[in-house]
Design a protein around this motif. Structure first.
Motif, PDB file in Angstrom:
ATOM      1  N   ILE A  50       2.531  -7.198  -9.631  1.00 32.88           N
ATOM      2  CA  ILE A  50       1.761  -6.103 -10.237  1.00 32.88           C
ATOM      3  C   ILE A  50       1.788  -4.887  -9.319  1.00 32.88           C
ATOM      4  N   LEU A  51       1.656  -5.151  -8.013  1.00 34.27           N
ATOM      5  CA  LEU A  51       1.671  -4.071  -7.031  1.00 34.27           C
ATOM      6  C   LEU A  51       3.017  -3.345  -7.059  1.00 34.27           C
ATOM      7  N   MET A  52       4.107  -4.091  -7.132  1.00 34.13           N
ATOM      8  CA  MET A  52       5.439  -3.463  -7.158  1.00 34.13           C
ATOM      9  C   MET A  52       5.682  -2.729  -8.477  1.00 34.13           C
ATOM     10  N   LEU A  53       5.125  -3.241  -9.553  1.00 36.61           N
ATOM     11  CA  LEU A  53       5.219  -2.523 -10.823  1.00 36.61           C
ATOM     12  C   LEU A  53       4.500  -1.186 -10.719  1.00 36.61           C
ATOM     13  N   GLY A  54       3.300  -1.200 -10.114  1.00 34.80           N
ATOM     14  CA  GLY A  54       2.577   0.055  -9.892  1.00 34.80           C
ATOM     15  C   GLY A  54       3.320   0.969  -8.945  1.00 34.80           C
ATOM     16  N   GLY A  55       3.948   0.397  -7.896  1.00 35.18           N
ATOM     17  CA  GLY A  55       4.746   1.196  -6.977  1.00 35.18           C
ATOM     18  C   GLY A  55       5.918   1.858  -7.679  1.00 35.18           C
ATOM     19  N   THR A  56       6.531   1.129  -8.602  1.00 40.84           N
ATOM     20  CA  THR A  56       7.634   1.691  -9.386  1.00 40.84           C
ATOM     21  C   THR A  56       7.145   2.858 -10.235  1.00 40.84           C
ATOM     22  N   ILE A  84       4.213  14.157  -2.857  1.00 43.14           N
ATOM     23  CA  ILE A  84       4.715  13.488  -1.660  1.00 43.14           C
ATOM     24  C   ILE A  84       3.975  12.171  -1.440  1.00 43.14           C
ATOM     25  N   ALA A  85       2.650  12.188  -1.675  1.00 38.69           N
ATOM     26  CA  ALA A  85       1.859  10.971  -1.487  1.00 38.69           C
ATOM     27  C   ALA A  85       2.285   9.874  -2.454  1.00 38.69           C
ATOM     28  N   MET A  86       2.582  10.246  -3.696  1.00 38.05           N
ATOM     29  CA  MET A  86       3.048   9.260  -4.672  1.00 38.05           C
ATOM     30  C   MET A  86       4.355   8.611  -4.207  1.00 38.05           C
ATOM     31  N   LEU A  87       5.294   9.436  -3.748  1.00 35.92           N
ATOM     32  CA  LEU A  87       6.585   8.913  -3.297  1.00 35.92           C
ATOM     33  C   LEU A  87       6.416   8.053  -2.048  1.00 35.92           C
ATOM     34  N   TRP A  88       5.555   8.510  -1.141  1.00 34.25           N
ATOM     35  CA  TRP A  88       5.330   7.767   0.099  1.00 34.25           C
ATOM     36  C   TRP A  88       4.684   6.410  -0.198  1.00 34.25           C
ATOM     37  N   VAL A  89       3.589   6.429  -0.958  1.00 33.78           N
ATOM     38  CA  VAL A  89       2.891   5.174  -1.249  1.00 33.78           C
ATOM     39  C   VAL A  89       3.763   4.254  -2.093  1.00 33.78           C
ATOM     40  N   GLY A  90       4.393   4.808  -3.140  1.00 31.58           N
ATOM     41  CA  GLY A  90       5.254   3.995  -3.990  1.00 31.58           C
ATOM     42  C   GLY A  90       6.420   3.401  -3.224  1.00 31.58           C
ATOM     43  N   GLY A  91       7.068   4.225  -2.373  1.00 30.05           N
ATOM     44  CA  GLY A  91       8.186   3.730  -1.586  1.00 30.05           C
ATOM     45  C   GLY A  91       7.765   2.665  -0.604  1.00 30.05           C
ATOM     46  N   HIS A  92       6.608   2.843   0.023  1.00 30.44           N
ATOM     47  CA  HIS A  92       6.118   1.841   0.983  1.00 30.44           C
ATOM     48  C   HIS A  92       5.782   0.523   0.286  1.00 30.44           C
ATOM     49  N   ILE A  93       5.206   0.611  -0.912  1.00 31.62           N
ATOM     50  CA  ILE A  93       4.915  -0.605  -1.678  1.00 31.62           C
ATOM     51  C   ILE A  93       6.205  -1.351  -1.991  1.00 31.62           C
ATOM     52  N   MET A  94       7.232  -0.633  -2.416  1.00 33.33           N
ATOM     53  CA  MET A  94       8.502  -1.281  -2.738  1.00 33.33           C
ATOM     54  C   MET A  94       9.160  -1.859  -1.487  1.00 33.33           C
ATOM     55  N   LEU A  95       9.057  -1.135  -0.374  1.00 31.27           N
ATOM     56  CA  LEU A  95       9.632  -1.594   0.888  1.00 31.27           C
ATOM     57  C   LEU A  95       8.972  -2.890   1.348  1.00 31.27           C
ATOM     58  N   GLN A  96       7.634  -2.888   1.350  1.00 34.50           N
ATOM     59  CA  GLN A  96       6.895  -4.076   1.776  1.00 34.50           C
ATOM     60  C   GLN A  96       7.072  -5.219   0.779  1.00 34.50           C
ATOM     61  N   GLY A  97       7.090  -4.896  -0.508  1.00 33.91           N
ATOM     62  CA  GLY A  97       7.247  -5.932  -1.527  1.00 33.91           C
ATOM     63  C   GLY A  97       8.600  -6.611  -1.441  1.00 33.91           C
TER      64      GLY A  97
END
Length: 340
Positions: A97-103, A234-247
């Protein structure tokens, strides 16, 4: 008897200590979860003022109030119970779910960047308020719907940060996060949308300093809104990218995470500023990854939206009609009706 009373008092004291420790856990967990969700919070604050653009100044605060209560209901009555049930019975689903939100965050951020590069102006896409209570209710409902998506992401991020806590501590932390973030976002939104009115009021004062400050507020608000939108993207890209990276790392694909860690490691040893520089490198890498992933999703999704019945075409026409109504023009292809 006295022994029983002493034992009872000892039990009460022990329970008080446990409760105090639990409250500390709640406060610490809420602070951590709220910090992790900061990127989505900034975007939420950047998006919402667009929904009262074009409204009568006397209706701005009532509209924000309705969106505030709608957002709080979404978080406390829908999202919170759903997340607690998921965390209790199928916790393995939360990372997905977290990665879906990150996407979703990567997609939204990349779309904003794409439109900016292509020369599309945000003002042309921003929802505007048609005259009349029915149109106001429609725009408010649309704002609450958009907020629901962002609220889901905020709450999922918060839940993921406190997944190791007990169920009731998780519930309390999410309640604190939901209330605090909603108050913060819509308090800031209310201040932003009324700042030009405050400036205009100050320009009527006798004091030269007040007049200058009022003029500065009025002239500076467009730049402030543009800056908030930029930071939100920028915050959306940063948070989303970090979620995908960690996921991806948690699911077994370690290469991207290891590359980012390798890039930031030379900076971490620098005295005083090493920690900040390492964080900055990680943030930039996450934002770039978020932009790339968002563009990939755009390339797949945009052609589908053109052919699927639930694509964006209808919504875009509705927004165009609303903008035309505010400007006093008839939408292209619409029927001419005399205004009452």
């Amino acid at each position: 008897m006295s022994g029983g009373l002493v034992a009872l008092l000892d039990d009460v004291a022990a329970l008080a200590r446990i409760a105090a420790a639990s409250l500390d856990d709640v406060a610490a967990g809420a602070a951590t979860a709220g910090t992790k969700a900061a990127g989505v919070v900034i975007d939420d604050a950047a998006v919402t003022p667009q929904y009262v653009s074009g409204a009568d100044p006397s209706r701005e605060l009532p509209m924000i109030k309705r969106i505030f209560w709608g957002s709080l209901r979404n978080k406390l009555l829908i999202i919170l119970p759903a997340l607690l049930l998921i965390s209790a019975f199928i916790p393995a689903v939360i990372p997905f779910i977290l990665m879906l939100g990150g996407t979703y965050l990567c997609y939204e951020g990349a779309e904003k960047v794409w439109h900016k590069v292509r020369g599309h102006h945000d003002a042309e896409k921003a929802p505007a308020v048609e005259r009349g209570p029915a149109a106001e209710a429609k725009v408010t409902k649309g704002a609450i719907t958009t907020d629901f998506i962002l609220s889901c992401e905020i709450m999922v991020i918060a839940m993921n940060e406190v997944a190791d806590q007990s169920l009731w501590v998780r519930a309390l932390i999410l309640v604190v996060v939901a209330i605090a973030i909603t108050v913060l976002v819509y308090g800031a939104v209310a201040l932003i949308v009324k700042m030009d009115d405050i400036g205009l009021h100050l320009t009527t004062k006798d004091s030269a300093g007040s007049k200058r400050f009022g003029e500065l507020l009025v002239k500076g608000m467009p730049a402030v809104l543009a800056a908030i939108t930029f930071v939100g993207t920028i915050a959306m890209l940063w948070v989303g990218g970090h979620i995908m990276l960690q996921g991806a790392h948690d699911l077994g694909w370690h290469a991207p995470y290891d590359v980012v860690h390798l890039l930031e490691s030379p900076f971490s040893g620098i005295a005083v500023v090493g920690g900040f520089l390492a964080w900055l490198v990680n943030t930039l890498c996450s934002a770039v990854l978020g932009l790339v992933w968002g563009l990939v999703v755009m390339a797949v999704l945009h052609p589908l939206l053109k052919v699927l019945p639930f694509g964006k075409k209808k919504g875009e026409h509705e927004e165009g009609d609303a903008r035309a109504a505010v400007a006093g023009h008839q939408p292209p292809g619409g029927d001419s009706e005399p205004k009452s």
